[in-house]
Motif scaffolding. Structure first.
Motif, PDB file in Angstrom:
ATOM      1  N   ARG A   1      11.037   0.888  -2.999  1.00 44.31           N
ATOM      2  CA  ARG A   1      12.039   0.197  -2.174  1.00 44.31           C
ATOM      3  C   ARG A   1      11.616  -1.268  -2.069  1.00 44.31           C
ATOM      4  N   PRO A   2      12.164  -2.118  -2.923  1.00 43.36           N
ATOM      5  CA  PRO A   2      11.684  -3.498  -3.041  1.00 43.36           C
ATOM      6  C   PRO A   2      11.865  -4.368  -1.813  1.00 43.36           C
ATOM      7  N   THR A   3      12.734  -4.005  -0.905  1.00 46.31           N
ATOM      8  CA  THR A   3      12.943  -4.840   0.281  1.00 46.31           C
ATOM      9  C   THR A   3      12.067  -4.413   1.456  1.00 46.31           C
ATOM     10  N   ILE A   4      11.336  -3.325   1.295  1.00 48.53           N
ATOM     11  CA  ILE A   4      10.460  -2.809   2.354  1.00 48.53           C
ATOM     12  C   ILE A   4       9.057  -3.357   2.154  1.00 48.53           C
ATOM     13  N   TRP A   5       8.440  -3.850   3.211  1.00 48.84           N
ATOM     14  CA  TRP A   5       7.070  -4.341   3.159  1.00 48.84           C
ATOM     15  C   TRP A   5       6.097  -3.187   3.354  1.00 48.84           C
ATOM     16  N   GLY A   6       4.973  -3.247   2.652  1.00 46.41           N
ATOM     17  CA  GLY A   6       3.894  -2.300   2.896  1.00 46.41           C
ATOM     18  C   GLY A   6       3.634  -1.379   1.727  1.00 46.41           C
ATOM     19  N   PHE A   7       2.659  -0.502   1.940  1.00 45.06           N
ATOM     20  CA  PHE A   7       2.211   0.399   0.885  1.00 45.06           C
ATOM     21  C   PHE A   7       3.237   1.486   0.606  1.00 45.06           C
ATOM     22  N   GLN A   8       3.511   1.677  -0.690  1.00 42.17           N
ATOM     23  CA  GLN A   8       4.430   2.707  -1.139  1.00 42.17           C
ATOM     24  C   GLN A   8       3.782   3.491  -2.273  1.00 42.17           C
TER      25      GLN A   8
ATOM     26  N   TRP B   1      -1.771  14.272  -6.856  1.00 44.96           N
ATOM     27  CA  TRP B   1      -3.013  14.418  -6.105  1.00 44.96           C
ATOM     28  C   TRP B   1      -4.161  14.680  -7.067  1.00 44.96           C
ATOM     29  N   ASN B   2      -5.325  14.130  -6.765  1.00 39.23           N
ATOM     30  CA  ASN B   2      -6.542  14.482  -7.493  1.00 39.23           C
ATOM     31  C   ASN B   2      -6.992  15.868  -7.047  1.00 39.23           C
ATOM     32  N   PRO B   3      -7.735  16.586  -7.905  1.00 35.56           N
ATOM     33  CA  PRO B   3      -8.260  17.894  -7.492  1.00 35.56           C
ATOM     34  C   PRO B   3      -9.147  17.756  -6.253  1.00 35.56           C
ATOM     35  N   GLY B   4      -9.220  18.835  -5.488  1.00 34.25           N
ATOM     36  CA  GLY B   4     -10.040  18.842  -4.284  1.00 34.25           C
ATOM     37  C   GLY B   4     -11.529  18.787  -4.599  1.00 34.25           C
ATOM     38  N   LEU B   5     -12.320  18.672  -3.543  1.00 27.46           N
ATOM     39  CA  LEU B   5     -13.777  18.596  -3.666  1.00 27.46           C
ATOM     40  C   LEU B   5     -14.393  19.989  -3.593  1.00 27.46           C
TER      41      LEU B   5
ATOM     42  N   GLY C   1      -7.413  12.353  -2.581  1.00 26.07           N
ATOM     43  CA  GLY C   1      -6.821  11.089  -3.015  1.00 26.07           C
ATOM     44  C   GLY C   1      -5.819  11.318  -4.131  1.00 26.07           C
ATOM     45  N   THR C   2      -5.288  10.235  -4.651  1.00 24.31           N
ATOM     46  CA  THR C   2      -4.261  10.318  -5.686  1.00 24.31           C
ATOM     47  C   THR C   2      -4.717   9.635  -6.971  1.00 24.31           C
ATOM     48  N   ASP C   3      -4.029   9.976  -8.058  1.00 23.01           N
ATOM     49  CA  ASP C   3      -4.396   9.440  -9.363  1.00 23.01           C
ATOM     50  C   ASP C   3      -3.937   7.999  -9.575  1.00 23.01           C
ATOM     51  N   LYS C   4      -2.995   7.528  -8.774  1.00 21.02           N
ATOM     52  CA  LYS C   4      -2.504   6.148  -8.887  1.00 21.02           C
ATOM     53  C   LYS C   4      -2.681   5.451  -7.544  1.00 21.02           C
ATOM     54  N   PRO C   5      -2.957   4.155  -7.579  1.00 16.92           N
ATOM     55  CA  PRO C   5      -3.004   3.431  -6.299  1.00 16.92           C
ATOM     56  C   PRO C   5      -1.589   3.248  -5.758  1.00 16.92           C
ATOM     57  N   ALA C   6      -1.509   2.989  -4.486  1.00 22.15           N
ATOM     58  CA  ALA C   6      -0.221   2.650  -3.876  1.00 22.15           C
ATOM     59  C   ALA C   6       0.077   1.183  -4.172  1.00 22.15           C
ATOM     60  N   LEU C   7       1.334   0.835  -4.115  1.00 20.28           N
ATOM     61  CA  LEU C   7       1.740  -0.562  -4.282  1.00 20.28           C
ATOM     62  C   LEU C   7       2.022  -1.144  -2.912  1.00 20.28           C
TER      63      LEU C   7
ATOM     64  N   PHE D   1      -4.408   6.945  -0.137  1.00 21.35           N
ATOM     65  CA  PHE D   1      -5.277   8.059   0.242  1.00 21.35           C
ATOM     66  C   PHE D   1      -6.603   7.851  -0.471  1.00 21.35           C
ATOM     67  N   TYR D   2      -7.673   7.722   0.279  1.00 21.71           N
ATOM     68  CA  TYR D   2      -8.978   7.529  -0.341  1.00 21.71           C
ATOM     69  C   TYR D   2      -9.385   8.754  -1.144  1.00 21.71           C
TER      70      TYR D   2
END
Length: 112
Positions: free
Chosen positions: A25-32, A39-43, A72-78, A94-95
């Motif tokens: 959503r390009p008009t929304i500020w913040g992490f998306q 999701w990455n596999p659990g520990l 955590g996730t495989d891609k960073p948030a934007l 998500f760390y």
């Protein structure tokens, strides 16, 4: 009460399905979350114990259960900057341990 393993499995599946069809959503500020994020596999138990040792904190049962299924996730948030014209930035929504080990350590330092 700690959610069941079935809850975490359903949560993981539902969120990944949602993220497959997600649009930024390009008009929304913040992490998306980026489209297609997974999701990455659990520990393992050993990894989770090491994580607690590194941050010098014993996790509550809910977080332990979560980390068993997802880490955590495989891609960073934007970090979308709305219509400001600034470039998007990347960051963790998500760390993930150990990938974000240094950021997690800094974040866990008590501030007083």
């Amino acid at each position: 009460m700690t959610p069941t393993a079935n809850f975490y499995s359903r949560f993981k599946q539902a969120s990944e399905e949602k993220w497959q069809t997600l649009s930024l959503r390009p008009t929304i500020w913040g992490f998306q979350i980026q489209p297609g994020t997974l999701w990455n596999p659990g520990l393992s138990e050993e990894e989770r114990v090491q994580y607690e040792v590194e941050v010098a904190f014993q996790f509550p049962s809910e977080l332990r259960a979560f980390l068993k299924h997802m880490n955590g996730t495989d891609k960073p948030a934007l970090d979308v900057r709305g219509s400001s014209g600034e470039e998007h930035r990347f960051g963790s929504a998500f760390y993930s341990y150990p990938r974000d080990r240094e950021v997690i350590k800094i974040s866990s330092i008590p501030h007083g």
